[in-house]
Design an enzyme around this catalytic site. Sequence first.
Site, short mmCIF file in Angstrom:
data_model
loop_
_atom_site.label_atom_id
_atom_site.label_comp_id
_atom_site.label_asym_id
_atom_site.label_seq_id
_atom_site.Cartn_x
_atom_site.Cartn_y
_atom_site.Cartn_z
N ASP A 14 24.13 18.63 22.52
CA ASP A 14 25.15 18.62 23.45
C ASP A 14 24.37 19.13 24.91
O ASP A 14 23.83 20.02 24.91
CB ASP A 14 25.94 19.85 23.13
CG ASP A 14 27.18 19.73 24.03
OD1 ASP A 14 27.38 19.18 24.99
OD2 ASP A 14 28.51 20.07 23.51
N GLN A 15 24.38 18.14 25.85
CA GLN A 15 23.93 18.63 27.12
C GLN A 15 22.51 18.43 27.40
O GLN A 15 21.68 19.23 28.13
CB GLN A 15 24.69 19.77 27.86
CG GLN A 15 24.90 19.80 29.18
CD GLN A 15 25.88 20.84 29.91
OE1 GLN A 15 27.20 20.65 29.02
NE2 GLN A 15 25.75 21.74 30.60
N CYS A 54 31.83 16.05 27.70
CA CYS A 54 31.75 15.94 26.15
C CYS A 54 32.82 14.94 25.55
O CYS A 54 32.22 14.26 24.78
CB CYS A 54 31.90 17.54 25.77
SG CYS A 54 30.84 18.67 26.46
N HIS A 104 34.48 17.65 19.33
CA HIS A 104 35.50 18.01 20.46
C HIS A 104 36.73 16.99 20.24
O HIS A 104 37.22 16.46 21.17
CB HIS A 104 34.75 17.74 21.79
CG HIS A 104 35.59 18.33 22.85
ND1 HIS A 104 34.84 18.79 23.78
CD2 HIS A 104 36.74 18.87 22.77
CE1 HIS A 104 35.89 19.69 24.66
NE2 HIS A 104 36.92 19.45 24.04
N ASP A 291 25.30 13.78 23.97
CA ASP A 291 26.50 13.33 24.36
C ASP A 291 26.15 13.11 26.09
O ASP A 291 27.09 12.21 26.54
CB ASP A 291 27.69 14.34 24.06
CG ASP A 291 27.50 15.86 24.47
OD1 ASP A 291 26.44 16.08 24.98
OD2 ASP A 291 28.31 16.54 24.48
N HIS A 292 25.71 13.73 26.72
CA HIS A 292 25.30 13.64 28.20
C HIS A 292 24.15 14.40 28.45
O HIS A 292 23.48 15.28 27.46
CB HIS A 292 26.33 14.07 28.99
CG HIS A 292 27.31 15.30 28.58
ND1 HIS A 292 26.65 16.63 28.91
CD2 HIS A 292 28.31 15.70 27.66
CE1 HIS A 292 27.29 17.50 28.59
NE2 HIS A 292 28.41 16.84 28.03
#
Length: 506
Positions: A14-15, A54, A104, A291-292
């Site tokens: 994540d991130q 997200c 999420h 995700d990013h």
Amino acid sequence: MPPRQPNILILMADQLTPGALSAYGGRVANTPHIDRLAERAVVFDSAYCNSPLCAPSRFSFMAGQAPSAIGAYDNAAHFSADIPTFAHYLRHVGYRTALSGKMHFCGPDQLHGFETRLTTDIYPADFGWTPNWRAPDVRLDWYHTMDSVTQAGPCIRSNQIDFDEEAVFAARRWLFDVARDGDPRPFCLVASLTHPHDPFTIPEPWWSRHSDVEIDAPRTAADQVPLDPHTRRLRQVIGLDDQSVTADQVHAARRAYYGACAFVDDQVGALLSALDQTGMGDNTVVLLLADHGEMLGERGLWYKMSFFEPACRIPLMIAAPDRFAPRRVAESVSLVDILPTLAEIAGDGQAPAYAAPLAGRSLLPHLTGQGGHDEAVGEYLAEGAIAPMVMIRRGEWKFIHCPADPDQLCDLTADPMERVNLAADPGYAPTVAAFRKEVAARWSLDRLHADVLASQDRRRLVGDALTRGARTSWDHQPFTDASQTYMRNHLKLDDLEAMARFPKVE
């Protein structure tokens, strides 16, 4: 010849911005397991999320569709149960599907095709985080704050450590259960971590994986680039103009982030080790992705929510050396391409009959060295925006358009740090005109704007109503039947111990 239907293991961070990884040129983060994975993988150098936030990113990743096509506008968007995901497609052709960790999902359906969900989610499944474009100057209490930066540093425990350690433990145990239970179906397991997402705090030993002298500074300071309107709004959204941030705090935040990358790397190593220990590694396609990204102080910005490279570009590696020779791919691709890729891998290269139109295209041509497409398309429809923002990435170009803001055009070959906006340069007027024509053909932005506002209005009312009186949670509740765990008297002790032992003793 490899077996027709391989197992699939998706390792999701994540991130995680690719520039932090040595496989993408990073010089700080200590990630030996990811480095070794990259050596035997097809590594995509220009992979993107389809929305730099997200939930929208994850929904489009799961569905292979653009966020606007499935109502994936923000972090409280309802992910409808009738949208086919790659978990549905794989399950339809005989796979067992499992999710451990974060995805999420918002709404009552917390499975979306996964046969098994091993943990709950770290984030709420309700509509409480719905933005309000009708009041863009109001900072809602769930927005990011700069506390993640100003309070950065080491810790002993954190919410995210608790969650990720549970997710990895459950995923490893599930892999061993698969090896022991005799189910002949191939599997798809998604192990999804919440690190290195902020807040920027990490326990030992990961804080000390990097020393202070190793930590680099952002390459582009806020005063080195113009303050475009969206950046100005993001500064307000994350409270950047309300707190002063010192160089020492930036340094500590980046050190904690790199430490969190090292934590992710250790979890990747633990999962890959379990895969090999079960003997399933040789017939498993392994994907590593995020995700990013994370701005990490570049341009004075933090977190995501923009189409600048650190926020929207992601790592993407696909490893299956018996199927795909290790190589680098320069063409631009995106997360919506994962669904058709997995569907074709599961179908021995044959595309299934898709039940919904896809925005993505299979990566198999890239994986097999036979060319492939060169395009990534993004949308941002959440907090910090006041109208739809869209992005097209192709060749050397990145074009960003929003009806409320000036266009942005960047030549990423000549200007990888995106310091010069070419959109107003008369010499690039034909390029801008061509992109504007493409935007008009791809999107009805006025209608999309109205759809976003209507969705926000509905969800704010529904979300508020559901907090009154008796509450019924949508959050996933993992169920364990204690009567079927460990030693119980419906089994003989020797039989149970023999079944649980791996490898089995003949």
